[in-house]
Write a protein that holds these residues in place. Structure first.
Motif, short mmCIF file in Angstrom:
data_model
loop_
_atom_site.label_atom_id
_atom_site.label_comp_id
_atom_site.label_asym_id
_atom_site.label_seq_id
_atom_site.Cartn_x
_atom_site.Cartn_y
_atom_site.Cartn_z
N GLY A 129 9.17 -3.44 55.87
CA GLY A 129 8.66 -3.36 57.23
C GLY A 129 9.50 -2.46 58.11
O GLY A 129 8.97 -1.68 58.91
N SER A 305 -6.20 -6.40 54.61
CA SER A 305 -5.12 -7.36 54.75
C SER A 305 -5.71 -8.75 54.93
O SER A 305 -6.90 -8.89 55.26
N HIS A 339 3.66 -13.40 55.95
CA HIS A 339 4.42 -13.20 57.18
C HIS A 339 4.68 -14.51 57.92
O HIS A 339 5.52 -14.55 58.83
N TYR A 366 3.31 -10.68 63.87
CA TYR A 366 2.46 -9.86 63.00
C TYR A 366 0.99 -10.15 63.28
O TYR A 366 0.61 -11.30 63.53
N THR A 368 -1.22 -9.60 60.90
CA THR A 368 -1.73 -10.02 59.60
C THR A 368 -0.90 -11.18 59.07
O THR A 368 0.29 -11.29 59.34
N HIS A 371 0.00 -8.55 54.79
CA HIS A 371 -0.44 -7.16 54.90
C HIS A 371 -0.88 -6.66 53.53
O HIS A 371 -0.34 -7.06 52.49
N ARG A 372 -1.86 -5.77 53.51
CA ARG A 372 -2.40 -5.27 52.23
C ARG A 372 -1.33 -4.59 51.37
O ARG A 372 -1.45 -4.56 50.15
N ASP A 373 -0.27 -4.03 52.00
CA ASP A 373 0.80 -3.41 51.22
C ASP A 373 1.59 -4.43 50.43
O ASP A 373 2.30 -4.08 49.48
#
Length: 379
Positions: A129, A305, A339, A366, A368, A371-373
């Motif tokens: 991040g 996400s 998160h 956050y 999300t 997160h999609r990552d």
């Protein structure tokens, strides 16, 4: 300088690059800083940023710069003295980088890294991040291992390996390792005058380790062997890597122009989802997040996400930074690094992003939940 190589035709299109520079390039034999090289380095990286390329700099040199400042005449072996030298040298090193990059119109941000940041999911999440935020905001992250407080048994040990780990975490397109030799040779060129430079390694094989020696100069810790280890990490993460001689004029700029410099290790054709597997799959699952049908469709079909609005419930107790499974009914859809803790998700489940702060009783850090990552879809 050689003309652009068709094998490297995609190099100028790389958008995120990690550059690693070693102690032997940054310092003279007496441990004093090579300011000409450092200015040369800062100018080239600044030019890449001006092109719109995101750059992360992994730097050695803290111990090498610190030990003459403390009155030592040679490389140290006693750990507390090495750590003291790192503490002194790191400040000096960053002061010079900050000054040089500011002269070229750019801001740097320092990150000190340890092995635990790569293998602990929560610290990995924070590291990723912070890197993403620095790059998004236009800063140049400058990374070194945290030698001042890291014992040998928990050290990464060399910044060649560190740079490959950083490249993998940052999902970089290319790692450039600047060395004091031109690249990988068929044999040690210092011992064999017939040794030839290998310009490209299209497919990684562990046989390559046979032609790599031990540690390099008296100032540095890494030799060709550690660079091959870095190449193995990069290749299996789908990242190209180039070893080149750092003292060549404008070497970074020529590499990014596609010139045939140094040794190129071609990254494997790795699906982006697989790059997350080691961190996410390799970490114990601490709980479940249950989602509705709309969320299932967004995760599987759109690569979205995980948002709080699609969450219907949780199972188990977990903390921020833990790895959790995402389920729709009895179907496991994904795994990822959350998160939010299970307690906070109970408060925000089913809510839109704008409603989360009120439910949490304070600002939502956050938008999300995962997160999609940091999300690995399981199909």
């Amino acid at each position: 300088m050689s003309s652009p190589d068709t094998v490297r035709a995609d190099i100028p299109r790389k958008k995120r690059v990690v550059i690693k520079v070693g102690t032997s390039s940054l310092t003279y034999a007496n441990g004093k800083m090579n300011l000409r090289f450092m200015d040369h380095l800062a100018r080239q990286i600044s030019d890449l940023r001006n092109r719109g390329i995101q750059v992360i700099l992994v730097t050695s040199g803290a111990i090498g710069i610190g030990f003459p400042e403390l009155g030592f005449k040679e490389k140290l072996s006693l750990l507390p003295y090495k750590q003291a030298s790192a503490a002194v040298g790191q400040g000096i090193l960053m002061n010079i980088y900050e000054h040089l990059f500011r002269e070229y119109g750019h801001v740097v941000g320092q990150l000190l890294f340890t092995k635990g940041d790569a293998v602990n999911s929560k610290r990995y999440l924070y590291m990723r991040g912070t890197l993403s935020a620095l790059l998004e905001l236009g800063a140049i992250p400058v990374i070194n291992e945290n030698d001042a407080v890291t014992a040998d048994e928990i050290k990464i040990g060399d910044n060649d390996t560190l740079s490959a780990i950083v490249a993998s975490i940052a999902e970089a397109d290319l790692l450039i390792i600047l060395s004091d030799i031109d690249g990988l040779y068929t044999a040690d060129p210092r011992k064999d005058p017939k040794a030839e430079l290998i310009h490209e390694v299209p497919e990684f094989s562990r046989d390559i380790f046979r032609i790599a020696g031990g540690a390099g100069t008296s100032q540095g810790t890494g030799g060709m062997y550690t660079k091959i280890q870095a190449a193995e990490i990069c290749v299996h993460s789908g990242i190209d890597m180039i070893i080149a001689k750092g003292s060549l004029p404008d070497v970074i700029l020529h590499i990014m122009d596609g010139d045939n410099i140094g040794t190129l290790f071609k990254g494997e054709n790795v699906h982006p989802q697989l790059k997350k597997r080691d961190v996410i799959i390799g970490t114990a699952v601490k709980g479940k997040i249950l989602v509705d049908g709309g969320c299932r469709k967004a995760l599987l079909d759109k690569g979205s996400s995980l948002l709080a609005v699609g969450i219907t419930g949780i199972e188990g107790s977990f903390e921020e930074g833990d790895t959790v499974s995402v389920y729709y009914g009895d179907e496991e859809l994904a795994r990822g690094i959350t998160h939010y803790s299970s307690g906070d998700i109970e408060k925000i489940k089913g809510l839109h992003s704008g409603e989360m702060a009120k439910a949490l009783g304070g600002e939502a850090p956050y938008d999300t939940v995962i997160h999609r990552d940091n999300l690995l879809v399981m199909r």
